[in-house]
Design a protein around this motif. Structure first.
Motif, mmCIF file in Angstrom:
data_model
loop_
_atom_site.group_PDB
_atom_site.id
_atom_site.type_symbol
_atom_site.label_atom_id
_atom_site.label_comp_id
_atom_site.label_asym_id
_atom_site.label_seq_id
_atom_site.Cartn_x
_atom_site.Cartn_y
_atom_site.Cartn_z
ATOM 1 N N ASP A 1 1.713 -1.572 9.021
ATOM 2 C CA ASP A 1 0.388 -1.922 8.525
ATOM 3 C C ASP A 1 0.331 -2.016 7.002
ATOM 4 O O ASP A 1 -0.564 -1.468 6.373
ATOM 5 C CB ASP A 1 -0.630 -0.892 9.040
ATOM 6 C CG ASP A 1 -2.062 -1.327 8.763
ATOM 7 O OD1 ASP A 1 -2.281 -2.545 8.629
ATOM 8 O OD2 ASP A 1 -2.941 -0.456 8.683
ATOM 9 N N THR A 2 1.289 -2.681 6.403
ATOM 10 C CA THR A 2 1.231 -2.968 4.972
ATOM 11 C C THR A 2 2.287 -4.019 4.655
ATOM 12 O O THR A 2 3.343 -4.070 5.287
ATOM 13 C CB THR A 2 1.491 -1.703 4.120
ATOM 14 O OG1 THR A 2 1.446 -2.054 2.736
ATOM 15 C CG2 THR A 2 2.840 -1.085 4.421
ATOM 16 N N ASP B 1 0.857 -1.178 0.000
ATOM 17 C CA ASP B 1 0.000 0.000 0.000
ATOM 18 C C ASP B 1 0.901 1.238 0.000
ATOM 19 O O ASP B 1 1.380 1.664 1.055
ATOM 20 C CB ASP B 1 -0.902 0.007 1.243
ATOM 21 C CG ASP B 1 -1.885 1.165 1.246
ATOM 22 O OD1 ASP B 1 -1.726 2.084 0.415
ATOM 23 O OD2 ASP B 1 -2.796 1.169 2.098
ATOM 24 N N SER C 1 0.472 4.296 -0.071
ATOM 25 C CA SER C 1 0.054 5.427 0.752
ATOM 26 C C SER C 1 0.599 5.329 2.180
ATOM 27 O O SER C 1 0.598 6.313 2.921
ATOM 28 C CB SER C 1 -1.481 5.520 0.795
ATOM 29 O OG SER C 1 -2.037 4.422 1.500
ATOM 30 N N LYS C 2 1.071 4.140 2.558
ATOM 31 C CA LYS C 2 1.573 3.935 3.918
ATOM 32 C C LYS C 2 3.099 3.894 3.965
ATOM 33 O O LYS C 2 3.680 3.463 4.962
ATOM 34 C CB LYS C 2 1.000 2.640 4.491
ATOM 35 C CG LYS C 2 -0.516 2.677 4.631
ATOM 36 C CD LYS C 2 -1.065 1.388 5.221
ATOM 37 C CE LYS C 2 -2.586 1.469 5.383
ATOM 38 N NZ LYS C 2 -3.157 0.211 5.929
ATOM 39 N N ALA D 1 4.647 6.119 6.770
ATOM 40 C CA ALA D 1 4.346 5.519 8.077
ATOM 41 C C ALA D 1 5.208 4.280 8.313
ATOM 42 O O ALA D 1 5.678 4.039 9.429
ATOM 43 C CB ALA D 1 2.870 5.152 8.159
ATOM 44 N N THR E 1 7.659 4.094 11.595
ATOM 45 C CA THR E 1 7.064 3.321 12.687
ATOM 46 C C THR E 1 8.097 3.025 13.749
ATOM 47 O O THR E 1 9.231 2.649 13.450
ATOM 48 C CB THR E 1 6.493 1.988 12.150
ATOM 49 O OG1 THR E 1 5.474 2.281 11.205
ATOM 50 C CG2 THR E 1 5.908 1.157 13.271
#
Length: 549
Positions: free
Chosen positions: A540-541, A523, A525-526, A529, A533
């Protein structure tokens, strides 16, 4: 038995009129009350821990309206929070973080903390991570020496790097093939939903073989045990980097004392290792009787067995507990860092091509050098030994990894860019006056503001950006510690495991770029992040892998 005898004596002093129907109730209440005494003591102890330095010249950073600690403000944007604190309150200030009252030290004064023996890292770390409590719930010896023996063991293990490196490379390559496989572009990229799980499986299997030997590592229970040990250590360290209440910390230590997870894992390992160890002893005795040299297995377990007297190990379970600590720690550290490296390779695809090009150039050069050596031997009529077998010309050797300067720069920059900004805690064992005149009072806990070091002008003007080749021409390797690079600590307290960890991470990076031409974040878009992290928190991907032709 002692407690029950004491209860009976107490009941014997109770007047007869009070006995009777209430006597059974008292038999329950008294032991319960006695049991509350240590609980009450521990409760008072954990809630009376010292806070930050009492020096009145150290400012306390005000809390935002509605906040009870600085955790939320720091987590939202660590860079902005610490930069503001440095500008408004100077290099030393007090904050409330991780449910602790902490004195933050910034800039050059961090060196004074890291090199002064009056600051104790072990005392402060135990309050946050409970790692020593975890070690002591399994090891039978060396409890009175803190974690010094573990550090000595790590240093001794690092001496085996030349022997371990080719084996680890082979094992990790096999693990990647099993977990990802061949995924050419025409068939579509292979999606890995949880890269950290893939890396942990690969690393744990390699560590099991290196630390325990292939005979023991073949047992599925051993792999599961080491897998669990690495998660135990990860949980302990990650707990220390997130906000955990003192009551939770107390419950964690109580759980360790009651259930002794490391001891149970050591018992499983000892059970699997016993027949192998007995066979090794039989072969050693047989070789001695025959007057020949016994070929010792080149794994860490055998080294620990041979050094039992040196380290004071009590029995095989004790040896296995220490082996689990070492292997689990390496697996934990390697897993988190290697997983993050995959995400950085995905976020900066230009790095994959550059690192692959460097790898091929290094292997080509080594292959040419080895062939020249073989030709020289032939010209002189010398036999060519097994070490110069052409089949090993392009092995992932220590020498090959050492020559990968761009890979090394990439790793150092990943650590500099991503490492937690507030880290490396110490407890003041006495009143200590810093060079600035500020007094750190006895019992207070200090934490280093590594942002002030890793984003200093010494690293360039663009320190807020990720620049993978920042150190390629500067002769500053990923293992080189100093006042400008605190990823692995500094001085005599520098992490002794960094050499093996960096070697392993170089290997992971080299294997990945040699096998996969493209790594993508599932993803996009992440992406930001994923790179920012905090260590230990789930990303979360997933990732997508495309094999080279």
């Amino acid at each position: 038995m002692y407690i029950q005898t004491t209860i009976n004596k107490i009941l014997g002093l109770v007047p007869t009129s009070v006995k009777g129907m209430h006597i059974e109730a008292m038999k329950t209440i008294i032991p319960f009350g006695i049991g509350l005494i240590p609980v009450a003591y521990m409760t008072v102890k954990i809630f009376s821990n010292p806070g930050f330095s009492t020096d009145k010249s150290i400012p306390i950073v005000p809390l935002r309206p509605g906040d009870s600690t600085h955790d939320a403000e720091y987590s939202e944007d660590p860079d902005a929070f610490l930069k503001r604190c440095e500008e408004e309150y100077g290099p030393v200030f007090n904050i409330y973080l991780l449910n602790l009252a902490l004195t933050v030290i910034s800039g050059p004064q961090i060196r004074e903390v890291l090199t002064n023996p009056a600051f104790s890292a072990s005392d402060a770390n135990e309050e946050i991570t409970r790692i020593t409590s975890y070690f002591n719930c399994g090891r039978k010896s060396n409890r009175n020496y803190g974690n010094q023996v573990v550090q000595y063991l790590v240093r001794d293990t690092a001496h085996y790097l030349p022997v371990f490196t080719p084996k680890i490379a082979t094992l990790m390559e096999k693990g990647l093939e099993q977990e990802i496989g061949h995924c050419p572009a025409e068939k579509g990229a292979k999606i890995v939903e949880e890269p950290i799980l893939l890396i942990r499986k690969t690393v744990v299997n390699a560590m099991a073989n290196i630390f325990l030997g292939p005979e023991i590592a073949r047992d599925p229970k051993v792999i599961d045990t080491l897998f669990s040990a690495s998660i135990d250590l990860r949980r302990g360290f990650i707990t220390g980097s997130s906000r955990v209440s003192k009551w939770r910390a107390f419950l964690d230590r109580t759980h360790l004392r009651l259930f002794q997870p490391l001891m149970k894992r050591a018992q499983i390992l000892a059970e699997a290792a016993t027949p192998v160890v007995l066979e090794r002893r039989r072969l050693e005795a047989l070789a001695s009787e025959s007057g020949v040299v016994w070929e010792r297995p080149d794994d860490v377990l055998q080294s620990l067995l041979d050094s039992s007297d040196k380290y004071g190990f009590i029995d095989l379970e004790d040896v296995c507990a220490h082996a689990l600590i070492l292997a689990g720690a390496y697996a934990f550290a390697m897993t988190d860092a290697a997983t993050n490296i995959l995400y950085f390779l995905a976020a900066f695809p230009e790095c994959v091509g550059k690192l692959y090009e460097e790898l091929q150039q290094v292997l080509d050069t080594i292959q040419t050098e080895r062939e020249q050596t073989r030709q020289g031997y032939r010209a002189e009529g010398k036999p060519i030994d097994e070490a110069l077998d052409p089949a090993h010309d392009r092995d992932m050797s220590v020498e090959a990894l050492k020559r990968m300067v761009y890979m090394d720069s990439f790793l150092r920059e990943v650590f500099r860019y991503r490492i937690e900004h507030l880290r490396i805690v110490h407890r003041a064992l006495e009143d200590i006056t810093l060079s600035s005149g500020i007094v750190i009072s006895k019992g207070s806990t200090v934490i280093s503001n590594t942002r002030s070091i890793h984003q200093s002008p010494e690293h360039g003007e663009d320190t807020a950006e990720f620049r993978p080749w920042r150190y390629a021409e500067k002769r500053k390797t990923a293992t080189k510690v100093g006042p400008d690079y605190l990823v692995f600590g500094m001085g005599r307290r520098a992490c002794p495991a960094r050499f093996m960890n960096i070697q392993g991470l170089k290997m992971v990076g080299a294997l990945v770029v040699s096998k996969y031409s493209k790594i993508e974040i599932q993803d996009p878009s992440k992406t930001k992040a994923a790179l920012c992290t905090r260590i230990g928190e789930p990303i979360d991907t997933g990732l997508k892998f495309t094999s080279r032709k």
